[in-house]
Motif scaffolding. Structure first.
Motif, PDB file in Angstrom:
ATOM      1  N   LYS A  58     -15.654  -2.920   6.626  1.00  0.00           N
ATOM      2  CA  LYS A  58     -15.619  -1.612   5.891  1.00  0.00           C
ATOM      3  C   LYS A  58     -16.852  -1.709   3.744  1.00  0.00           C
ATOM      4  O   LYS A  58     -16.658  -0.460   4.256  1.00  0.00           O
ATOM      5  CB  LYS A  58     -13.476  -0.955   5.098  1.00  0.00           C
ATOM      6  N   ARG A  83     -14.361  -2.291  -6.446  1.00  0.00           N
ATOM      7  CA  ARG A  83     -14.002  -1.450  -5.098  1.00  0.00           C
ATOM      8  C   ARG A  83     -13.058  -2.436  -4.908  1.00  0.00           C
ATOM      9  O   ARG A  83     -11.624  -2.076  -3.999  1.00  0.00           O
ATOM     10  CB  ARG A  83     -14.909  -1.507  -3.888  1.00  0.00           C
ATOM     11  N   GLU A 102      -9.700  -1.663  -7.553  1.00  0.00           N
ATOM     12  CA  GLU A 102      -8.943   0.012  -6.876  1.00  0.00           C
ATOM     13  C   GLU A 102      -8.196   0.122  -6.083  1.00  0.00           C
ATOM     14  O   GLU A 102      -7.496   0.202  -5.812  1.00  0.00           O
ATOM     15  CB  GLU A 102     -10.159   0.623  -6.648  1.00  0.00           C
ATOM     16  N   SER A 103      -8.735  -1.327  -4.655  1.00  0.00           N
ATOM     17  CA  SER A 103      -7.713  -0.969  -3.412  1.00  0.00           C
ATOM     18  C   SER A 103      -6.902  -1.766  -3.937  1.00  0.00           C
ATOM     19  O   SER A 103      -6.172  -2.223  -3.006  1.00  0.00           O
ATOM     20  CB  SER A 103      -8.916  -1.703  -2.390  1.00  0.00           C
ATOM     21  N   GLU A 104      -6.656  -3.069  -4.445  1.00  0.00           N
ATOM     22  CA  GLU A 104      -5.474  -4.204  -4.782  1.00  0.00           C
ATOM     23  C   GLU A 104      -4.639  -3.227  -5.572  1.00  0.00           C
ATOM     24  O   GLU A 104      -3.745  -3.731  -5.545  1.00  0.00           O
ATOM     25  CB  GLU A 104      -6.034  -4.830  -5.499  1.00  0.00           C
TER      26      GLU A 104
END
Length: 266
Positions: free
Chosen positions: A103, A144, A147-149
């Motif tokens: 991803k 990234r 932000e995702s966590e």
């Protein structure tokens, strides 16, 4: 009883000599999106301080990554090391590393493996795909992940001045271009060649000009260091006179590594 004095290795807990102000200051500042350049001559205990700071941040659920540039002999080495360390910074990402790399690395096509302890390691096909976009993809990884966590990320580059022996100033420019947009990541750039780090932030022709704040690691105050050394002798059931204690600090010029080394042998 083992010798209470430790030298030549990273120490923590009761073996970590003072540095309480620096520890609290760095831990507090690295909770914000900040960039700090830590200047520390060799043998001052820089790496031990950094590791204790990261341990404190990790306890507050902040993601951490420690990258020692002495391990990188090329740009490819650096990018592989960096990507692997950043991915390890998040336990949840490490557990699903296989799906994660597909991803988050659409351009680089990394090969994923695991070391004997189960930590993920990446091999990146930088030689074949060394485009600026691919490098940017890797350098943006902490932002990234953060932000995702939904968490903050603290990244440490130790011996950062070594970046200059990899490919001149190109990688320096690429790192600067990436991190200036990172709002969820704090960076600590540490080095023992202090003049090189000072040049990075004070020379208006360099990419990191005024990019962060300077923080100098000084010698441990003599009074505080004396208490530490005295307590260590007491820990092993031995006494040391005030005169001998003062002589140790004077002979070693109060430099942490040498104080511990001489005390160990005494």
């Amino acid at each position: 009883m083992s010798n209470p004095f430790k030298y030549g290795t990273v120490v923590s807990g009761k073996d970590f000599a003072d540095r309480q102000w620096e520890l609290k200051e760095l831990a507090a500042r690295l909770k914000e999106p900040i960039r700090i350049f830590l200047l520390a001559p060799r043998r001052y205990g820089k790496t031990s301080l950094i590791q204790n700071v990261l341990n404190a941040l990790q306890k507050e659920d902040i993601l951490i990554a420690y990258v020692d540039l002495y391990w990188a002999a090329s740009v490819r080495d650096f990018l592989e090391l960096y990507a692997s360390k950043v991915i390890r910074g998040s336990k949840s990402i490490s557990r699903r590393a296989a799906s994660f790399v597909k991803k988050f690395f659409p351009r680089v096509r990394p090969k994923l493996s695991f070391d004997p302890t189960g930590n993920p390691e990446l091999s990146l096909d930088i030689a074949r795909d060394g485009s600026p976009e691919s490098v940017e993809e890797i350098l943006n990884l902490p932002q990234r992940i953060a932000e995702s966590e939904g968490k903050r990320f603290a990244v440490v580059f130790d011996e950062f001045q070594e970046i200059m022996r990899l490919n001149g100033g190109i990688l320096e420019k690429q790192i600067r271009a990436a991190i200036q947009h990172h709002t969820h990541v704090s960076y600590l750039f540490a080095g023992s060649k202090t003049h090189m780090l000072i040049d990075m932030v004070s020379d208006d022709t360099r990419p990191f000009y005024q990019m962060g704040t300077l923080m100098a690691l000084n010698k441990i105050p003599e009074k505080e260091f004396s208490r530490f050394v005295q307590s260590k002798f007491a820990e092993s059931g031995k006494k040391i006179s005030r005169g001998a204690l003062n002589r140790i600090l004077a002979e070693c010029e109060n430099i942490p590594h040498y104080v511990q080394l001489l005390s160990f042998n005494i």
